[in-house]
Scaffold this motif. Structure first.
Motif, PDB file in Angstrom:
ATOM      1  N   GLN A  22       0.939  -1.142   0.096  1.00 62.52           N
ATOM      2  CA  GLN A  22       0.073  -0.167   0.054  1.00 62.52           C
ATOM      3  C   GLN A  22       0.828   1.273  -0.054  1.00 62.52           C
ATOM      4  OE1 GLN A  22      -3.084  -0.054   2.777  1.00 62.52           O
ATOM      5  NE2 GLN A  22      -2.562  -2.115   3.469  1.00 62.52           N
ATOM      6  N   VAL A  24       0.828   5.954  -0.472  1.00 60.06           N
ATOM      7  CA  VAL A  24       0.207   7.223  -0.797  1.00 60.06           C
ATOM      8  C   VAL A  24       0.982   7.622  -2.061  1.00 60.06           C
ATOM      9  CG1 VAL A  24       0.001   9.562  -0.250  1.00 60.06           C
ATOM     10  CG2 VAL A  24      -0.028   7.702   1.645  1.00 60.06           C
ATOM     11  N   ARG A  25       0.297   7.829  -3.202  1.00 55.89           N
ATOM     12  CA  ARG A  25       0.912   8.285  -4.614  1.00 55.89           C
ATOM     13  C   ARG A  25       0.937   9.676  -4.457  1.00 55.89           C
ATOM     14  NH1 ARG A  25      -1.066   6.143 -10.352  1.00 55.89           N
ATOM     15  NH2 ARG A  25      -2.711   7.655 -10.180  1.00 55.89           N
ATOM     16  N   ASP A  26      -0.242  10.339  -3.930  1.00 56.52           N
ATOM     17  CA  ASP A  26      -0.152  11.767  -3.970  1.00 56.52           C
ATOM     18  C   ASP A  26      -1.037  12.250  -2.672  1.00 56.52           C
ATOM     19  OD1 ASP A  26       0.288  14.401  -4.882  1.00 56.52           O
ATOM     20  OD2 ASP A  26      -1.339  14.456  -6.184  1.00 56.52           O
ATOM     21  N   LEU A  27      -0.465  13.374  -1.989  1.00 55.51           N
ATOM     22  CA  LEU A  27      -1.288  14.061  -0.935  1.00 55.51           C
ATOM     23  C   LEU A  27      -1.231  15.312  -1.073  1.00 55.51           C
ATOM     24  CD1 LEU A  27      -3.134  13.941   1.683  1.00 55.51           C
ATOM     25  CD2 LEU A  27      -0.768  13.340   2.782  1.00 55.51           C
ATOM     26  N   LYS A  68      -8.772   7.557  -5.681  1.00 54.88           N
ATOM     27  CA  LYS A  68      -8.621   8.988  -5.557  1.00 54.88           C
ATOM     28  C   LYS A  68      -9.811   9.735  -4.556  1.00 54.88           C
ATOM     29  CE  LYS A  68      -6.736   8.549 -10.029  1.00 54.88           C
ATOM     30  NZ  LYS A  68      -6.542   9.136 -11.416  1.00 54.88           N
ATOM     31  N   LEU A  87      -5.795  12.948  -2.013  1.00 56.61           N
ATOM     32  CA  LEU A  87      -5.370  11.868  -1.765  1.00 56.61           C
ATOM     33  C   LEU A  87      -5.544  10.784  -2.620  1.00 56.61           C
ATOM     34  CD1 LEU A  87      -3.834  10.134   0.192  1.00 56.61           C
ATOM     35  CD2 LEU A  87      -6.095   9.483   1.503  1.00 56.61           C
ATOM     36  N   GLU A  88      -4.440  10.328  -3.360  1.00 56.23           N
ATOM     37  CA  GLU A  88      -4.511   9.190  -4.155  1.00 56.23           C
ATOM     38  C   GLU A  88      -3.667   8.078  -3.268  1.00 56.23           C
ATOM     39  OE1 GLU A  88      -2.926   9.767  -8.007  1.00 56.23           O
ATOM     40  OE2 GLU A  88      -3.981  11.804  -8.518  1.00 56.23           O
ATOM     41  N   TYR A  89      -4.420   7.089  -3.100  1.00 62.17           N
ATOM     42  CA  TYR A  89      -4.053   5.828  -2.136  1.00 62.17           C
ATOM     43  C   TYR A  89      -3.915   4.604  -2.862  1.00 62.17           C
ATOM     44  CZ  TYR A  89      -2.631   3.276   2.024  1.00 62.17           C
ATOM     45  OH  TYR A  89      -2.410   2.635   3.034  1.00 62.17           O
ATOM     46  N   VAL A 119      -7.099   4.651   4.383  1.00 59.49           N
ATOM     47  CA  VAL A 119      -7.492   6.159   3.856  1.00 59.49           C
ATOM     48  C   VAL A 119      -8.120   6.751   5.094  1.00 59.49           C
ATOM     49  CG1 VAL A 119      -9.055   7.333   2.099  1.00 59.49           C
ATOM     50  CG2 VAL A 119      -7.496   5.309   1.522  1.00 59.49           C
ATOM     51  N   ILE A 122      -5.654   8.245   7.346  1.00 63.00           N
ATOM     52  CA  ILE A 122      -4.842   9.474   6.807  1.00 63.00           C
ATOM     53  C   ILE A 122      -5.805  10.661   6.828  1.00 63.00           C
ATOM     54  CG2 ILE A 122      -3.591  10.106   4.715  1.00 63.00           C
ATOM     55  CD1 ILE A 122      -3.017   7.189   3.981  1.00 63.00           C
TER      56      ILE A 122
END
Length: 164
Positions: A22, A24-27, A68, A87-89, A119, A122
């Protein structure tokens, strides 16, 4: 159903799913209140948008799922922005023994369901650390979300064929 040598029906292979990773791609968290300053007692209006994406990885039976989330908070009375969180998880899953016709819904329903508690945590931590009360997302009905997306795509296709 196929029968084995004893004449008994063979059971379909058990579905196997394993979360391999798992991330976090973007936050992004924009605290607009801190930047612009909003005075007085503020009642927030929070909107959550969710988009899901699944793709096959180069390794057999592995899939990457990206959820997303766009969370927009505004004041109820004047619609002034309070914060914006994006958030992209992602999750990497090993999935076996799911029939081909059921794989797409499985990837976009069951896999995000496995990711959602992380998610939620976060989002709660980031909103709290951003100076707001911790936002605990409500459970998401991924089956309904999947059905809505299918309906949206069907409408888009129907609109495209009407234009042609």
């Amino acid at each position: 159903m196929a029968e084995n040598e004893n004449g008994a029906a063979e059971q379909p292979a058990q579905v196997k799913m394993q979360v391999l990773g798992q991330f976090v791609r973007d936050l992004s968290f924009e605290n607009i209140v801190a930047q612009k300053g909003i005075q007085g007692d503020v009642q927030p209006d929070i909107q959550v948008q969710v988009n899901l994406d699944a793709k096959k990885r180069s390794v057999e039976h592995q899939y990457e799922i990206i959820a997303k989330f766009t969370i927009n908070s505004k004041t109820k009375d004047k619609g002034q922005p309070l914060f914006l969180m994006e958030l992209e998880y992602g999750g990497i899953f090993h999935v076996e023994n799911v029939p081909e016709e059921q794989l797409h819904p499985y990837l976009l329903i069951e896999c995000p369901r496995m990711l959602f508690p992380f998610v939620r945590r976060i989002v709660s931590d980031v909103t709290r650390d951003g100076g707001f009360p911790a936002l605990n997302l409500e459970n998401i009905d991924f089956v309904a979300l999947y059905r809505q997306e299918l309906a949206r795509r069907a409408e888009a296709e129907k609109a495209d064929t009407n234009v042609s």
